[in-house]
Design a protein around this motif. Structure first.
Motif, short mmCIF file in Angstrom:
data_model
loop_
_atom_site.label_atom_id
_atom_site.label_comp_id
_atom_site.label_asym_id
_atom_site.label_seq_id
_atom_site.Cartn_x
_atom_site.Cartn_y
_atom_site.Cartn_z
N VAL A 100 0.83 -1.20 0.00
CA VAL A 100 0.00 0.00 0.00
C VAL A 100 0.87 1.26 0.00
O VAL A 100 0.72 2.14 -0.87
CB VAL A 100 -0.95 -0.01 1.22
N TYR A 101 1.78 1.34 0.95
CA TYR A 101 2.61 2.55 1.05
C TYR A 101 3.59 2.65 -0.12
O TYR A 101 3.92 3.75 -0.57
CB TYR A 101 3.37 2.56 2.37
N GLY A 102 4.07 1.51 -0.62
CA GLY A 102 4.97 1.55 -1.77
C GLY A 102 4.27 2.07 -3.01
O GLY A 102 4.86 2.85 -3.78
N SER A 103 3.02 1.67 -3.22
CA SER A 103 2.28 2.17 -4.38
C SER A 103 2.03 3.67 -4.27
O SER A 103 2.15 4.40 -5.26
CB SER A 103 0.95 1.42 -4.50
N ILE A 104 1.70 4.13 -3.06
CA ILE A 104 1.49 5.57 -2.87
C ILE A 104 2.78 6.34 -3.13
O ILE A 104 2.80 7.38 -3.80
CB ILE A 104 0.97 5.84 -1.44
N CYS A 105 3.89 5.82 -2.62
CA CYS A 105 5.19 6.49 -2.80
C CYS A 105 5.58 6.51 -4.28
O CYS A 105 6.10 7.52 -4.78
CB CYS A 105 6.25 5.77 -1.98
N LEU A 106 5.32 5.42 -5.00
CA LEU A 106 5.63 5.37 -6.43
C LEU A 106 4.84 6.42 -7.20
O LEU A 106 5.38 7.10 -8.09
CB LEU A 106 5.34 3.97 -6.97
N ILE A 107 3.57 6.57 -6.88
CA ILE A 107 2.74 7.57 -7.56
C ILE A 107 3.28 8.97 -7.31
O ILE A 107 3.39 9.80 -8.22
CB ILE A 107 1.28 7.43 -7.11
N LEU A 108 3.62 9.26 -6.05
CA LEU A 108 4.14 10.60 -5.73
C LEU A 108 5.46 10.87 -6.46
O LEU A 108 5.67 11.96 -6.99
CB LEU A 108 4.33 10.72 -4.21
N MET A 109 6.36 9.88 -6.48
CA MET A 109 7.63 10.07 -7.17
C MET A 109 7.42 10.25 -8.67
O MET A 109 8.09 11.08 -9.30
CB MET A 109 8.55 8.87 -6.91
N ALA A 110 6.51 9.48 -9.26
CA ALA A 110 6.25 9.61 -10.69
C ALA A 110 5.69 10.99 -11.02
O ALA A 110 6.04 11.58 -12.06
CB ALA A 110 5.28 8.53 -11.15
N VAL A 111 4.87 11.54 -10.14
CA VAL A 111 4.34 12.89 -10.35
C VAL A 111 5.47 13.92 -10.30
O VAL A 111 5.51 14.85 -11.11
CB VAL A 111 3.25 13.21 -9.30
N VAL A 112 6.38 13.75 -9.34
CA VAL A 112 7.51 14.68 -9.24
C VAL A 112 8.35 14.64 -10.51
O VAL A 112 8.76 15.67 -11.06
CB VAL A 112 8.37 14.35 -8.00
N VAL A 113 8.64 13.43 -11.02
CA VAL A 113 9.44 13.30 -12.24
C VAL A 113 8.68 13.86 -13.44
O VAL A 113 9.26 14.49 -14.32
CB VAL A 113 9.82 11.82 -12.47
N PHE A 114 7.36 13.66 -13.48
CA PHE A 114 6.56 14.16 -14.60
C PHE A 114 6.51 15.69 -14.61
O PHE A 114 6.60 16.32 -15.66
CB PHE A 114 5.13 13.60 -14.51
N VAL A 115 6.38 16.29 -13.42
CA VAL A 115 6.31 17.76 -13.34
C VAL A 115 7.60 18.38 -13.84
O VAL A 115 7.59 19.39 -14.54
CB VAL A 115 5.99 18.20 -11.90
N GLY A 116 8.73 17.78 -13.51
CA GLY A 116 9.99 18.34 -14.00
C GLY A 116 11.17 17.78 -13.24
O GLY A 116 11.13 17.64 -12.01
N VAL A 117 12.23 17.46 -13.98
CA VAL A 117 13.42 16.91 -13.34
C VAL A 117 14.18 17.97 -12.56
O VAL A 117 15.08 17.63 -11.79
CB VAL A 117 14.36 16.30 -14.40
N LYS A 118 13.83 19.24 -12.73
CA LYS A 118 14.55 20.27 -12.00
C LYS A 118 14.35 20.13 -10.49
O LYS A 118 15.21 20.51 -9.71
CB LYS A 118 14.12 21.65 -12.46
N TYR A 119 13.20 19.56 -10.08
CA TYR A 119 12.98 19.36 -8.64
C TYR A 119 13.85 18.23 -8.10
O TYR A 119 14.33 18.30 -6.97
CB TYR A 119 11.50 19.07 -8.40
N VAL A 120 14.05 17.20 -8.90
CA VAL A 120 14.99 16.14 -8.51
C VAL A 120 16.40 16.70 -8.48
O VAL A 120 17.20 16.37 -7.59
CB VAL A 120 14.88 14.96 -9.49
N ASN A 121 16.71 17.56 -9.44
CA ASN A 121 18.04 18.16 -9.54
C ASN A 121 18.36 18.99 -8.31
O ASN A 121 19.48 18.95 -7.78
CB ASN A 121 18.10 19.01 -10.81
N LYS A 122 17.38 19.74 -7.82
CA LYS A 122 17.63 20.62 -6.68
C LYS A 122 17.89 19.84 -5.40
O LYS A 122 18.54 20.34 -4.48
CB LYS A 122 16.43 21.55 -6.48
N LEU A 123 17.37 18.61 -5.32
CA LEU A 123 17.54 17.80 -4.11
C LEU A 123 18.75 16.88 -4.18
O LEU A 123 19.02 16.16 -3.22
CB LEU A 123 16.28 16.96 -3.86
N ALA A 124 19.48 16.89 -5.31
CA ALA A 124 20.60 15.96 -5.47
C ALA A 124 21.68 16.18 -4.41
O ALA A 124 22.23 15.23 -3.86
CB ALA A 124 21.19 16.10 -6.87
N SER A 125 21.98 17.45 -4.11
CA SER A 125 23.01 17.74 -3.11
C SER A 125 22.59 17.25 -1.72
O SER A 125 23.43 16.73 -0.96
CB SER A 125 23.28 19.24 -3.07
#
Length: 696
Positions: free
Chosen positions: A259-284
């Protein structure tokens, strides 16, 4: 004193043909001809190649910046000779682990930002461009959640052998990969591009899809690791499903993970879909979490020499008790001057009266003792943890050397003991550990962003593998030297009040490891979800697999929307498995197959001695490539022979499909080179003598 003349650029399109450094510029086109190709890239020798993996920079911005780059010639060179601390800090702040091709999509999402963006030549060095991304990709969930358990089950000696096998395999693969990567620019797709251009579209498509599946299942593994940390150590009260009997804990936990893994996957996919710049900002942030967590482990191990942490474990006879189910590790407690039954007594006995109670036989005949869970570096516990102690599923964790009376206990009290949740063996542990050695492709995947790819890729990758290997070797020895054996074999920390086992050793607090490993695992999952769709998009754009063509399309800026959707669906299959220990061997197969063909590609190109095979990296040999290929094949069957057969079957079916249905591609690959060499050899043999009449 030479004279320099700065000539203004009239043609807008000419600025897109600047040289690598942006200084010396020559136009080789016919005058008056406009260039509408927006996919030019710069190869390693300075010429431009047509590639579908890159988008060219904004030409208007290049025109505005032409004068500044020419006039800043000496300033740039002096800065390169004498780097400043401020420039290093600036690069650390701007550090990114996004694969090549993703940053271009990010910049196109905002037209205003793209107008302000100053076009720069590739300027990433070895540290920021290869070493740190490889380090972040290699260190992962296995180090924090499973390495202590592997040491407890296999012992120090066999654990060192597991680490040696896996790290040697990746080191040999890195040598072969460095040779291929320094033979030219490696665009988006990394391993797929290297193998397809070296061994042909059939091998490239088959292994490229295997690498894609491995990266996709890696995202599922990281998500499962993050959810395990969340439910076991951060917020256990967030569990939705609860066991009604002691033997149902595993099934309830698996359902919570789904249950929690599916919810987490959906949230991560939304973040990646919105834009990789948000992933980029959290890399550090994610990189800092990994480094701080590892440093805290070493600090805690050093501190344990004089002040070991206070984590006592409660033993009934020689059996390990689950520590969070009672308060005092004793059968009776004193209330005033009266001895009364403790909570532990009520767990094993039915009546309040001590004299007439009906108790578990094993509980009555054995004493309750407390021992130190983290004896420390100078305790000599290393001798007890030197050799393996493999367990079957449901077997209770026992400490050798403690006095115990063998008596039958009731099944109702089985949940009071810490036990093994799965059957363990050497081969299983190899498959579980190998994913912690993957991630070596992070540097080659971004060769177009590097200032000197021929130097940075080999040095950065090999240095990262050396660093991580030393960390793994030292961690195995430190865990075996500091932590009690029954605690090491306790996967979820039941004996130390549900604490993360590696966290009990860390300094200054176990929360450093828990929080740091959680964020680093989430970051690794985001990076896998970012890279896997782009790999599939790169395969689809080559048009070698007809049914994948739809995944080459995406949003207006090139973001692989359909590929992200397919990646999410495949990752959901891994999450439905819900067990980190079962998902890890699956992705080990796909990565091992990819590494196997990287070694094969290098060996074939070296033996053929084709004219275009001129890698800048000279420390390779076909024998090392064949050794790496043999180790990959051996590790596949050691880890899981049936998974190995399935993975090879999938690759074989894809190979035959591309051979019969795929588009014809002529890339000058090694397999066609072998055919040409065989034909040439046969023709030369015919000249050795007159043919026999039967053969004519």
């Amino acid at each position: 004193m030479p004279h320099f003349t700065v000539v203004p650029v009239k043609d807008l399109a000419q600025s897109s043909h600047d040289s690598l450094e942006g200084i010396n510029w020559v136009d080789y086109r016919n005058t008056g001809q406009e260039n509408h190709d927006h996919h030019d890239t710069v190869s390693s020798d300075g010429h431009q190649e047509d590639s579908p993996f890159f988008n060219s920079a904004d030409t208007a911005s290049k025109k505005n910046d032409f004068y500044d780059r020419n006039l800043a010639l000496f300033e740039v060179r002096r800065a390169d000779i004498r780097p400043k601390v401020s420039s290093l800090l600036s690069r650390l702040v701007n550090y990114t682990n996004i694969t090549q091709g993703a940053k271009e999509h990010e910049e196109e999402e905002s037209t205003e930002a793209s107008r302000r963006k100053t076009p720069k030549s590739p300027n990433m060095g070895t540290m920021m461009g290869v070493y740190l991304p490889c380090l972040q990709n290699i260190f992962g969930v296995i180090l924090f959640l499973r390495l202590t358990w592997i040491v407890g089950m296999a012992g120090i000696m066999q654990s060192l052998l597991i680490v040696l096998m896996c790290c040697s395999c990746t080191m040999l693969t890195a040598i072969s990969m460095s040779a291929i990567a320094t033979n030219g620019v490696v665009p988006a797709g990394g391993a797929y591009f290297m193998i397809s251009r070296s061994l042909g579209p059939e091998f490239g498509g088959a292994v490229g899809l295997c690498f894609y599946l491995g990266t996709t299942f890696a995202s599922a593994m990281y998500i499962l690791g993050a959810i395990e940390i969340f439910l076991k150590y951060l917020f256990p009260q967030a569990a939705i499903f609860h066991a009604t009997d002691p033997l149902g804990n595993d099934s309830a936990m698996l359902n919570n993970m789904r249950v929690y893994g599916s919810i987490c996957l959906i949230l991560m996919a939304v973040v990646v879909f919105v834009g990789v710049k948000y992933v980029n900002k959290l890399a550090s942030l994610f990189l800092a979490c990994v480094i701080i967590s590892i440093v805290s482990i070493y600090a805690g191990a050093i501190k344990s020499m004089t002040h070991p942490p206070e984590f006592t474990i409660c033993m009934l006879g020689n059996r390990t008790l689950v520590r969070d189910r009672f308060d005092v590790c004793a059968k009776t407690v004193m209330e005033g001057n009266i001895s009364v039954p403790s909570q532990l007594w009520h767990r094993f006995c039915l009546a309040e009266n001590i004299s007439s109670a009906q108790c578990d036989d094993y509980f009555i005949q054995n004493n309750v003792t407390e021992i130190q869970g983290i004896p420390g570096l100078g305790s000599g516990i290393i001798s007890d943890n030197m050799w393996g102690n493999y367990l079957q599923k449901g077997e209770i964790l026992e400490k050798a050397g403690l006095q115990s009376v063998d008596a039958l206990g009731t099944m109702e009290n089985f949940g009071m003991y810490a036990s093994a949740d799965i059957a363990t063996s050497f081969t299983l542990l190899v498959g579980i550990f190998f994913p912690s050695a993957t991630g070596i492709m992070a540097g080659s995947n971004r060769s177009g962003d590097l200032r000197d790819a021929q130097k940075s890729i080999p040095v950065g990758t090999i240095l990262a593998i050396t660093t991580t290997s030393l960390v793994y070797f030292s961690s195995v020895v430190l865990f075996g030297s500091c932590i009690e054996g029954v605690v090491l074999r306790d996967k979820f920390g039941d004996a130390v009040r549900k604490n993360l086992v590696v966290g009990t050793l860390s300094w200054p607090s176990p929360w450093v490891i828990v929080i740091g490993s959680f964020f680093s695992t989430v970051g690794a999952g985001l990076q896998s979800l970012t890279g896997a769709p782009r790999l599939l998009q790169a395969i689809a754009k080559d048009n070698i697999i007809p049914f994948l063509r739809v995944f080459g399309h995406g949003k207006g800026n090139g973001e692989p929307t359909w590929a992200l959707l397919l990646t999410g669906l495949i990752a959901e299959l891994g999450i439905l498995i819900a067990s980190l220990d079962m998902v890890a061997p699956i992705l080990s197969m796909f990565f091992l197959m990819c590494y196997l063909f990287v070694n094969l590609a290098c060996a074939v190109q070296t033996l053929l001695r084709t004219p275009n095979w001129r890698p800048r990296f000279k420390y390779y040999h076909w024998a090392l490539s064949f050794l790496g290929m043999s180790m990959c094949l051996a590790l596949m069957f050691i880890s899981s022979w049936y998974y190995a057969i399935v993975a090879m079957g999938i690759a074989g079916m894809i190979y035959k499909y591309i051979e019969y249905q795929g588009a014809e591609k002529e890339w000058g690959d090694g397999i066609r080179g072998l055919s040409l060499s065989a034909a040439r050899y046969a023709l030369l043999r015919l000249e050795a003598g007159p043919p026999h009449t039967k053969n004519w």
